[in-house]
Design a protein around this motif. Structure first.
Motif, PDB file in Angstrom:
ATOM      1  N   UNK A 118       1.292  -1.338  -0.204  1.00  0.00           N
ATOM      2  CA  UNK A 118       0.136  -0.241  -0.307  1.00  0.00           C
ATOM      3  C   UNK A 118       0.988   1.443   0.338  1.00  0.00           C
ATOM      4  N   UNK A 119       0.378   2.400  -0.128  1.00  0.00           N
ATOM      5  CA  UNK A 119       1.572   3.726  -0.127  1.00  0.00           C
ATOM      6  C   UNK A 119       1.740   3.325   0.987  1.00  0.00           C
ATOM      7  N   UNK A 120       3.348   3.982   0.953  1.00  0.00           N
ATOM      8  CA  UNK A 120       4.357   4.193   2.277  1.00  0.00           C
ATOM      9  C   UNK A 120       4.184   4.995   2.820  1.00  0.00           C
ATOM     10  N   UNK A 121       3.484   6.290   2.991  1.00  0.00           N
ATOM     11  CA  UNK A 121       3.781   7.301   3.451  1.00  0.00           C
ATOM     12  C   UNK A 121       2.390   7.060   4.111  1.00  0.00           C
ATOM     13  N   UNK A 122       1.673   5.851   3.849  1.00  0.00           N
ATOM     14  CA  UNK A 122       0.259   5.612   5.282  1.00  0.00           C
ATOM     15  C   UNK A 122       0.628   5.976   6.341  1.00  0.00           C
TER      16      UNK A 122
END
Length: 125
Positions: A104-108
Motif C-alpha cells: 500500500x502507500x508508503x506514506x500511509x
C-alpha cells in the motif's frame, strides 16, 4: 509480540555515510507479505518514508533519496540496515524502522503496525 530496535551512531559528520541497523524479534523478516521500512522525522517536521525491503528481498526507495540510500537485510540475524551517504545537517532526524503488513502507500503511516522506538541521529561537524 514483534519488536523492532534501531541501533547505530548518534552523531555523524557531514559528507559521511550514516549506517543504522534494525533488529527484529518475535517474527521473521522473510514472512510473506510484510514490508520493513525506514522512516525518519526531522525536528519540527513530519514523518518521511525513506525506503523499504520486502519479505522477498525486493527494495523500494523514496525517489528524492534513492541516489543516497541503500537498504539491505541479513536474514540470518533477522536484521535490516540503512545506509545514507553524503549526509548533511538536513539529515538530522529521529530514524525509525517499522513493519507494514501489506502492500500500500508508503506514506500511509497509520498502516504500519509495529515501530521501533527510534534513534536520534545528528549530522554535525
Amino acid at each position: 509480540q514483534v519488536q523492532l530496535q534501531e541501533s547505530g551512531p548518534g552523531l555523524v559528520k557531514p559528507s559521511q555515510t550514516l549506517s543504522l541497523t534494525c533488529t527484529v524479534s518475535g517474527g521473521s523478516i522473510t514472512t510473506n507479505s510484510y514490508y520493513w521500512s525506514w522512516i525518519r522525522q526531522p525536528p519540527g517536521k513530519g514523518l518521511e518514508w525513506m525506503g523499504a525491503v520486502a519479505y522477498s528481498g525486493s527494495t523500494y526507495y523514496r525517489p528524492s533519496l534513492k541516489s543516497r540510500t541503500s537498504i539491505s537485510r541479513d536474514t540470518s540475524k533477522n536484521q535490516l540496515t540503512l545506509q545514507l551517504s553524503s549526509v548533511t545537517p538536513e539529515d538530522t532526524a529521529v530514524y525509525y524502522c517499522a513493519r507494514k503488513p501489506q502492500w500500500g502507500p508508503w506514506d500511509d503511516h497509520e498502516s504500519y503496525d509495529y515501530w521501533g522506538q527510534g534513534t536520534q541521529v545528528t549530522v554535525s561537524s
